[in-house]
Design a protein around this motif. Structure first.
Motif, PDB file in Angstrom:
ATOM      1  N   SER A 192       0.976  -1.503  -0.137  1.00 53.59           N
ATOM      2  CA  SER A 192      -0.331   0.128  -0.167  1.00 53.59           C
ATOM      3  C   SER A 192       0.916   1.046  -0.153  1.00 53.59           C
ATOM      4  N   GLY A 193       2.266   1.106   0.371  1.00 52.09           N
ATOM      5  CA  GLY A 193       3.290   2.026   0.149  1.00 52.09           C
ATOM      6  C   GLY A 193       2.799   3.819   0.732  1.00 52.09           C
ATOM      7  N   HIS A 194       1.837   4.125   1.697  1.00 51.72           N
ATOM      8  CA  HIS A 194       1.408   5.375   2.248  1.00 51.72           C
ATOM      9  C   HIS A 194       1.342   5.428   3.898  1.00 51.72           C
ATOM     10  N   ASP A 196      -0.968   4.298   5.099  1.00 55.25           N
ATOM     11  CA  ASP A 196      -2.138   4.826   5.486  1.00 55.25           C
ATOM     12  C   ASP A 196      -3.498   4.004   5.480  1.00 55.25           C
TER      13      ASP A 196
END
Ligand SMILES: Cc1ncc(COP(=O)(O)O)c(C=O)c1O
Length: 211
Positions: A192-194, A196
């Motif tokens: 997902s990388g963020h 959040d």
């Protein structure tokens, strides 16, 4: 043959003017028809947002994907799948520590033998094991192991093989073509990388096992 970058952005060919990315569907309930139950009827059973995510990951990993509420929800589901008193589970001694806690605090008291081994070290006997869990690269040490060789040995002993692919993501490594039965992942991390979302998934090569 399209590359991963193209395949993961979505499968459906949209009509001109359609959004390229469908927005998240937040409704918990869906309209019903008197004659038949539609694909979506109650959000816990599925919704179009989950389906789009599962289709994209399944396409990248080459199997049937099911999204979970967290990586640990995905992992503990797979770890419990065939755990019965008198069976054994094999897992890394240097992998994500909560997976080890599930084994030692939840499976062992059920009568499941827990066999740990270092990811880059020699594997123990797989005799009597119903599941071999690999984590490569491992978290936090980033040790690696040979998925294909270990899957062959595990299958010869009658065990299923799950690979925690959290660190590599399907863009870096595809365990199913290497012989794994399941890919499990904490999608809270790189995929997902963020930072959040809390999310996980299991992808299975065999639609019967996935069901
Ligand atoms: C390798 C690995 N597997 C599983 C998990 C658990 O995932 P989650 O925090 O999404 O439950 C983590 C979390 O850090 C992880 O690093």
């Amino acid at each position: 043959m399209t590359g991963d970058g193209t395949r993961c952005v979505g499968q459906a060919a949209g009509a001109p003017g359609d959004p390229v990315h469908p927005g998240p569907v937040l409704s918990s309930t869906f309209h019903l028809a008197p004659e038949e139950l539609p694909e979506y009827f109650y959000g816990r059973a599925g919704n179009p947002t989950w389906s789009a995510y599962e289709a994209a990951i399944g396409e990248l990993e080459g199997g049937e994907c099911v999204a979970f509420a967290s990586g640990m929800a995905a992992l503990s589901t797979v770890m419990r799948l065939r755990a019965r008193p008198g069976t054994a589970v094999v897992l890394p001694s240097d992998g994500y520590y909560i997976s080890r806690l599930v084994a030692s605090e939840e499976l062992a008291p059920m009568g499941v033998e827990v066999r740990e081994f270092a990811t880059a070290g020699s594997p123990p006997s797989f005799a009597g094991a119903t599941l071999v869990l690999l984590e490569t690269p491992s978290n936090p040490g980033l040790e690696v192991c040979d998925i294909r060789a270990l899957a062959e040995a595990a299958h010869a002993a009658g065990a299923l093989v799950a690979v925690d692919n959290t660190t590599a993501t399907p863009l870096g490594q595809k365990p199913l073509p290497l012989g794994a039965d399941f890919v499990v992942s904490s999608d809270t991390k790189a995929i997902s990388g963020h930072g959040d979302v809390l999310l996980g998934h299991v992808t299975c090569a065999d639609p019967v096992l996935a069901a």
